[in-house]
Structures are given as C-alpha cells and as structure tokens.
Scaffold this motif. Structure first.
Motif, PDB file in Angstrom:
ATOM      1  N   SER A 138       0.868  -1.195   0.000  1.00  0.00           N
ATOM      2  CA  SER A 138       0.000   0.000   0.000  1.00  0.00           C
ATOM      3  C   SER A 138       0.899   1.239   0.000  1.00  0.00           C
ATOM      4  O   SER A 138       2.094   1.154   0.275  1.00  0.00           O
ATOM      5  N   ILE A 139       0.309   2.363  -0.277  1.00  0.00           N
ATOM      6  CA  ILE A 139       1.058   3.622  -0.184  1.00  0.00           C
ATOM      7  C   ILE A 139       1.152   3.990   1.301  1.00  0.00           C
ATOM      8  O   ILE A 139       0.174   3.816   2.043  1.00  0.00           O
ATOM      9  N   PRO A 140       2.301   4.442   1.742  1.00  0.00           N
ATOM     10  CA  PRO A 140       2.440   4.688   3.183  1.00  0.00           C
ATOM     11  C   PRO A 140       1.562   5.848   3.657  1.00  0.00           C
ATOM     12  O   PRO A 140       1.254   6.757   2.896  1.00  0.00           O
ATOM     13  N   CYS A 141       1.185   5.775   4.931  1.00  0.00           N
ATOM     14  CA  CYS A 141       0.455   6.913   5.511  1.00  0.00           C
ATOM     15  C   CYS A 141       1.073   7.243   6.867  1.00  0.00           C
ATOM     16  O   CYS A 141       1.760   6.420   7.476  1.00  0.00           O
ATOM     17  N   CYS A 142       0.853   8.451   7.281  1.00  0.00           N
ATOM     18  CA  CYS A 142       1.435   8.885   8.548  1.00  0.00           C
ATOM     19  C   CYS A 142       0.327   9.001   9.576  1.00  0.00           C
ATOM     20  O   CYS A 142      -0.765   9.469   9.263  1.00  0.00           O
ATOM     21  N   MET A 143       0.582   8.588  10.791  1.00  0.00           N
ATOM     22  CA  MET A 143      -0.427   8.644  11.840  1.00  0.00           C
ATOM     23  C   MET A 143       0.115   9.384  13.063  1.00  0.00           C
ATOM     24  O   MET A 143       1.316   9.378  13.322  1.00  0.00           O
ATOM     25  N   GLN A 144      -0.816   9.942  13.782  1.00  0.00           N
ATOM     26  CA  GLN A 144      -0.437  10.691  14.991  1.00  0.00           C
ATOM     27  C   GLN A 144      -1.430  10.336  16.078  1.00  0.00           C
ATOM     28  O   GLN A 144      -2.638  10.298  15.813  1.00  0.00           O
TER      29      GLN A 144
END
Lengths: 203, 661
Positions: A138-144
């Motif tokens: 998958s395309i990476p995603c950033c989480m917080q």
C-alpha cells in the motif's frame, strides 16, 4: 509459534541489509550523514507488545505505516515519540530548534511519511527480494496519536506475532530512536520461517 | 511517435496528473491534466526519457528509489516540499503550485521489471488552508504571548490544558504547568479553592471573578481572577474554564492609599470646621465689644458727622458678626456638633416677630411685606424655635436683600398633602435665580452668581445652613424662581402639637440672638437690685457697665468663676450674669459651686443668667444643667439685656418709637 534463534538471526541480518539501503537513500535525499541500525530483533506476542513498548505509553506518537500482501501479509510501522520525531525533523531539515513542535505538524508528517516510506521499503523490499517472495504494497500513511490509537488501532488483534526491532538513527551526532514493528498473521509467519530456512539452504 | 497506452486512457478523465513510465524511464502514458500542468503535450512526451524533461528526477536518490520500485514493486512517495524540484511545479502561466507525487508499481507486459505510475496531486489549496490556519494560529499565539495578564485554560477537572507565558513566568515559578491541576499548580492546594471563580463559573455558566491573595512565591500580592466558562458550540455544555489572571497589587495599593487619603481628608475637614468654629468664637468676643461700644456711643450726644461714623461702625460690625455667625454654624454642622432643641413655643408669634424685624427695612426700600398665617395652625408646637427663626430670618433677609421693587410675602400653613408637616414659604419679586443655579445655591460656599456677592453681600453660607437645619429638623427646602421675576423658597418641618391650654404658659420664644429686636419696646427698671457680672473680658464688662448706668442697679464685677464664688459668699446678689468660658474657673463650675453653697446654707436660689458666645442649644443645655436659670447670647445688646433682666427684676414696659431706625 516459535522462531528459532538461527531464523531470528537471519531475519536480523536481512533487516540490517535493508537498513543500510535505507540509510544510503536517506543520505542522498537529505544530503546529511545518517547511519541506521537495528541491533536486536525479537518476536513478541501481540498481547505482550504493550510491555515491550511501554516507553511509548502515555505520550503522543508519530508513526508511518505500510501494509503489504502477497506471499505473506502484514503491516509494518515505524514509530517515533513526539520528541524524537521533532528531533529527527530538526536534524534532517535543519529547521530551527526554536520552532515550536506544534507548528510543524504538517512538515513533520510529510517528513516522517517519506522517511518511513524509505526505511520500510528498504527493509521489506530486501526481505522479499532476498527471500524471493512476491508482494504488493500500500502507499504509506502517517499517523499521529497515543499508543492505543496507533499500535492498538484497526490493525491490532489479528496477528500471531510481532517482529520488533528498535532502530537507531544517528544523524549529525544526535541519537534518535524509533521502533519498527511488523505484524504478521500465523500463515505469514510460517511462510516467512519457511522462506528463511529455504534461503539459508541456498546460501 | 508512440501512441498513448490505451489501457490508461481512463486517466484522462481524472483531475490528477498521471504518467506511466517503463523501467527504462521512457514515458508510455501522459494524461490530459499532466499536459495542462506541465504545458507539455503528450505527443511530445511519449517515448521520451522522463528524467530528460523533468528536472530533479535525474538525481541519484530519485533514480535509486525508482529503481527499487522497478525491482520490488514497492510504492514511493515524493513530496515537493522535501524535494522541492521533483517536478516542475509551475503552471505554464507561471503560477506556483504545491504538488504531492506518489509513484506506484504497475506491471507492463512484456517487461519483467515493474513500470511506474506517477500520480501528482495538487495540494496547493490544502497547503494554503494549512498555512492560513497556521498563520491565524501564530497570530493568536502572538496575542496570547503579548498579553501581560495570565491566561490559563483548564478542563472540568481543573487540569491545565494551555497557558500563556505570563502564567509560567509569573504565577507558577517558571516551571511547565500544562497537565497539572490548576489549584495544585498555583496555590499548592490538593483541592480546588472553595468558592473559587472557576468552580462557580462551571456551576453558573456565567463569567465569575474574585480578588484573591496571589499564589505564594510570586511577585504579585493580589490577583483578580476571572473565570469564563467554555461552552460547546453544539450542546452548550460547559467543557472547560478560561482563567484570566490579572495582577492587581498596584491597584489595591492605590485603592488603599486613596482610602487613607480620604480618611485623612475627612479628618482634616472636621479639623478645619472645628478650627473655624473656634476661631470665629475668638473673633466674636472682641467684635461684641466693638458692637457694644458703638451702641453706647450712639446713646450719647454727637454731631451729625460723628453719628454717621458711629452708624458706619455699628452696621459694619454687625455685618461682620453675621458672617462670623454663619461660619460658626456651618462649621458646627459640618463637624457634626449641632443638636436640636425640643421645646414648646408659639409658632404664629415667631413668624410675626421675624416679619416685624424686617418690616422697617422693607418699607425703607419701598417694598411691602405681606404675611399670611393659616388661622388653623395650633398656637403652640414643640420643636426648635431658634432654628426655625434662623431659617426664616435668612430667607426673609435674602428676599429683602435681593428685591428692589414689589413685595415680599411670608406664609405659614399646613402642607397640602401632609397635614403633619407645616409649610413655610417666602416669596419675592426680586432678581430671581436661573434654573441651573437653583441646584447649587443650597451648597456650602456658593452664591448663585459670585458677582452678586459684591452687590448684595453675604458669605453664601446662609442657604447651605438653612438646608442643613431644615434637613436636621426632618424637612425639605426648595426653591422655584424665574430670572428677573422673583423667587419663592419653601421649607417644611414637622412639629409635635401641644394642647392649646398650655400655650399661654409657653415661654417667650425670642431670647437668643435677637440683635435685631423689635425697636418699639424698652424697659424701665423701678427698683434697685444688686447684680454681679462675672466676665473675664474687660471690654464686655465695660459695655454692660455702660448699659446699666442709667438703671437703679448696683453692679459688682468678678473676673473669673473663682472670684465670683468668693464674692457670692461675702455678699447677697439679686442676679448674677455669668460668662461661661473664663480662665481659672469657668462659668459652669462657678454656677455649680454657688448652687452647692446655697444648698448647704439653706439660702434662696439666686438668678443666674449665663452669657455665652456659643449660640447653640447644647451650650444652653449645658448651662441649664449646671444650674443657670437662663441664657443670654453674646453680643449682649442693651435691648436683649433689658428684656432678660425685665423677666427677673421688677420693670415697666415702655412703648416708644426710638429714633435712628
């Protein structure tokens, strides 16, 4: 499920090769000298993850996440504490330290996203190439968020085990610590072990 | 020229720039949006090496990452913010844009390696919104940081969520406070302070405030704490509290100083009033001597010129005396030293007598003085006659003073709506008072127009005294006036009514202060008597001596109370005139001593008349309490002295028209 010490050593080896490739890419991207290493790799049960990562409890975290599927399925995360994420962004982009961390959320998300992309790509890419596995990503995603939001989010609770590596980024004399965790289901774990054993025979 | 790959043509419909390259970097698809954004038509791009036309993509990092994608099929993201020039992100028209580029792996038959599908999103709008948000956040932060008062935001459990730098520097010892409990952080308390504004505002949902001692350890001593409830826009529920902390140490200091200054000023005002009263008293004593001397002189034969000079002397000294009396009165009132009498008197007589006093003067100016006394009024009432007289005299004398033609009317009757009150009115056809000046004439030291002082004279205290006296008697004073047409002054008082039968025995009401006594009555004393005058002031002794020269009385003198007591034990006196304030022994003590001697020796009580420059009732009462029979105010005029003596010694009333008035 149990992974023998030899198998874990081999996985460590592959992870460290991937790290090296990742570091080289980061170096050329950011034009600064970065070394990356992940000295120890352990397999922990998902239920024990909280204990293993207890340093991250009760604080704000940043994580880059990618999912992969194919010959084996799972999710990988690169996790940083709020503080280390800030330090990493400062170190990589040279953003003034006086800039308050809060002001940099978007910049930090973008940076971690790309760093995570490079590091995770390098590791998983190395593993899949070396072990001759076919995988999609998958395309990476950033989480917080806090530990529960990130580690205990929608990916939790379905995995047999978690490969855990503590990653040290050394940038411009700063030691910045992050953690890579790879969630694997029982089938994937078995396939990984089989692939490792196959790989060792072929060496 | 290569043709656009048919299988990707659907991407021509999306508003995202998309291109596909082979692992040899040759372009095999270039969609419409890409044409638009780059200004490069697909037909020119197809088959070309992408790194040749897209500057930045030829950098090793990009080549490496794309190569790993070609090999592993792992997607790659490029951020234009980090890579800056990964794609030409300027539209053909020069407009700068921010793009986010994601590169995914795609299989391209018959290639063994993956191809790459670039999708470029325009995040300029998003980025601008983010920047705007960031800007407004920074702006707010600037404001918060610049405010010199503390601002602290807490949730419902009083946990601090946000503070501005002032709070940390000034009220929390410089340490970080976010996440701590507000009461613990500022006051070191384990529980929220009882009744604190923050607690109250959660309850009341309104802004609450209080002035509190500052937290220990900070420079401030006092703070003002405002607590504003934060309400959820959806539910209206209170979700937290904004505490606004202001250092009010200086303000409180100033308030305290102001309070002290005010107290000091009040003390000073009282001291000033007392000083004025005392000084006026000191002035009155010699002034009385001047008035007396002038009176004595006017009884002698003089040339016309000499008489004019003596007249000048007595008119001016009496005028001066009036001023001094006014000052004494206002000072006593201001010093809170005035007491009212409550005695029976004949109200109708009092009004008549006041009118009589001014009759002659009015006539001389060509004015008529009308009086209208309600016949239904009771003969005798209970109250303070000397104060009523003082007010009436003041109003009538003003009326005469300020009227040059026409008439003056004095009336007295029940108030229309309230039969308990008696309404007095004095109207004239004089110069009048303009509207706004009517407001101020009852204040101390005010004349309607200071220019009138020169024309008409006066200290401007008269009406202020009237107002205070009327108010002390439970009444009101007011005025209606038209400029150049005339004025009417009203005042009301409340009296106790006394049964009519008692009226006959009501004491005569004009003993005191009657230096303008009715001119047409004198007394002739028929029998010798021995009188002792006790008076320390030589000139007063001299004046009384002169007054009594033509009487059959034998006058003995003492200079103080002690001498008086000594003389009293030696001789028998028919009457004693006793000054009250004297050195060695004052009049009160001397009187008490004499009464004691009389009692011990079984002697009949001697008449003792007190002489005093204190024109007030408490002095009268004090002298009566000491044992005096009566009280005569200084300055002692011949008429007043004779009228007083006629009450206690055998005398004949002589009605005559004295010359000179």
């Amino acid at each position: 499920m149990h992974i023998s010490k030899e198998n874990l050593d081999d996985i460590s080896e592959l992870v460290n090769i991937g790290m090296g490739k990742g570091a080289a890419m980061l170096n050329s991207l950011l034009e600064s000298h970065i070394t990356l290493n992940a000295p120890v790799i352990t397999l922990v049960r998902e239920a024990d993850l909280k204990r293993a990562l207890n340093k991250y409890l009760n604080q704000e975290l940043f994580a880059a996440q990618m999912s992969f599927y194919g010959d084996f399925n799972g999710d990988a995360q690169l996790i940083f504490s709020h503080e280390c994420a800030g330090k990493l962004v400062h170190a990589l982009l040279g953003v003034g330290v006086e800039t308050r961390l809060d002001d940099m959320d978007s910049l930090r998300a973008e940076t971690l996203n790309e760093v995570g992309n490079i590091v995770i790509n390098s590791i998983i890419g190395t593993i899949s190439n070396e072990l001759n596995l076919s995988m999609k990503f998958s395309i990476p995603c950033c989480m917080q968020g806090n530990f529960e939001n990130i580690v205990g989010g929608d990916i939790a609770g379905t995995h047999e085990g978690v490969l855990h590596a503590c990653v040290h980024f050394v940038v411009a004399e700063l030691k910045i610590e992050g953690d890579i965790i790879m969630f694997l289901g029982i089938d994937s774990l078995r396939k990984l072990v089989e692939a490792i054993e196959r790989y060792r025979k072929n060496l | 020229m290569e043709k656009n790959h048919q299988r990707f043509s659907i991407f021509d419909l999306v508003p995202i720039s998309i291109c596909v390259i082979r692992s040899d970097f040759s372009v095999i698809f270039w969609n419409k949006t890409m044409e638009e954004w780059t200004g490069m038509p697909a037909k020119e791009m197809l088959g070309k090496n992408i790194t040749m036309t897209c500057p930045g993509l030829d950098r090793p990092i990009c080549i490496n990452r794309l190569n790993s994608l070609f090999d592993d099929g792992i997607p790659v993201i490029f951020s234009s913010r980090l890579h800056k020039d990964i794609f030409p992100v300027k539209l053909p028209n020069g407009e700068p844009r921010i793009h986010k580029t994601t590169v995914s792996a795609i299989t391209i038959e018959p290639d063994k390696r993956f191809g790459a599908l670039f999708s470029v999103e325009d995040v300029t709008g998003l980025s601008r919104t983010m920047n705007d948000l960031l800007e407004s956040r920074n702006f707010l932060k600037e404001i918060f940081n610049s405010i010199q008062d503390g601002i602290s935001v807490t949730d419902l459990n009083h946990t601090i969520r946000f503070v501005n730098p002032v709070v940390e520097q000034k009220y929390a010892g410089g340490g970080p406070v976010t996440g701590r409990k507000s009461h613990e952080c500022y006051f070191g308390a384990s529980e929220p302070l009882k009744n604190s504004p923050s607690l109250r505002c959660i309850e009341s949902r309104e802004t609450e405030s209080a002035i509190l001692p500052a937290p220990p350890g900070c420079d401030a001593k006092w703070i003002e704490l405002f607590a504003y409830p934060i309400k959820s826009p959806e539910s209206g529920q209170v979700t937290g509290v904004i505490e606004y902390i202001r250092d009010v140490t200086v303000r409180r200091q100033i308030e305290e100083e102001l309070f002290r200054a005010k107290m000091a000023a009040e003390v000073a005002t009282r001291a000033k009033s007392e000083f004025l009263a005392n000084m006026s008293h000191e002035i009155r004593t010699p002034l009385n001597a001047v008035i007396g001397a002038a009176e004595i002189l006017s009884g002698t034969s003089m040339t016309k010129e000499q008489r004019q000079i003596v007249d000048m002397l007595s008119v001016n000294s009496e005028y001066l005396l009036n001023i001094v009396n006014d000052i004494i009165d206002i000072s006593k009132i201001e010093a809170g030293k005035i007491d009212l009498e409550n005695i029976e008197f004949n109200l109708k007589n009092l009004v008549e007598k006041v009118c009589n006093i001014f009759e002659v003067n009015a006539r001389k100016k060509g004015l008529t003085l009308n009086r209208r006394i309600d016949p239904d009024l009771p003969l005798a009432v209970k109250g303070d006659p000397s104060r009523i007289r003082q007010v009436l005299i003041n109003l009538v004398s003003n009326a005469v003073k300020f009227t040059t033609q026409g008439h003056i009317s004095v009336s007295c009757g029940y108030e229309k709506d309230n039969k308990d009150n008696i309404l007095f009115s004095v109207s004239d056809t004089g110069i009048g008072i303009s509207g706004f000046k009517q407001e101020i004439i009852f204040k101390s030291f005010t004349q309607a127009d200071t220019s009138t002082t020169r024309q008409f004279g006066g200290t401007g205290l008269g009406l202020a005294i009237c107002r205070r006296l009327v108010e002390l008697m439970g009444g009101r004073i007011s005025v209606t006036s038209q400029l150049n047409k005339g004025s009417t002054f009203y005042f009301t008082t409340r009296f106790e009514h006394v049964q009519a039968s008692k009226t006959a025995s009501a004491p005569p009401s004009c003993k005191e202060g009657e230096n303008q006594a009715a001119p047409n009555v004198t007394f002739k004393f028929t029998k010798p008597a021995r009188i002792l005058l006790v008076e320390d002031y030589k000139y007063t002794r001299l004046i009384v001596l002169h007054f009594l020269m033509d009487t059959p009385f034998e006058l003995d003198m003492a200079e103080n109370g002690a001498q008086a007591v000594e003389k009293f034990t030696d001789k028998k006196y028919d009457l004693i005139l006793m000054d009250l304030q004297m050195p060695v022994m004052d009049g009160y003590s001397a009187t008490r001593e004499i009464r004691k001697i009389e009692k011990s020796k079984g002697l009949p009580s001697t008449r003792i008349i007190a002489l005093s420059a204190f024109a007030l009732s408490e002095d009268r009462q004090k002298s009566i309490d000491a044992g005096c029979n009566d009280h005569l105010n200084k300055p002692v005029t011949k008429e007043a002295l004779f009228e007083m003596l006629a009450q206690y010694l055998p005398a004949e009333k002589v009605i005559s028209r004295p010359a000179g008035i």
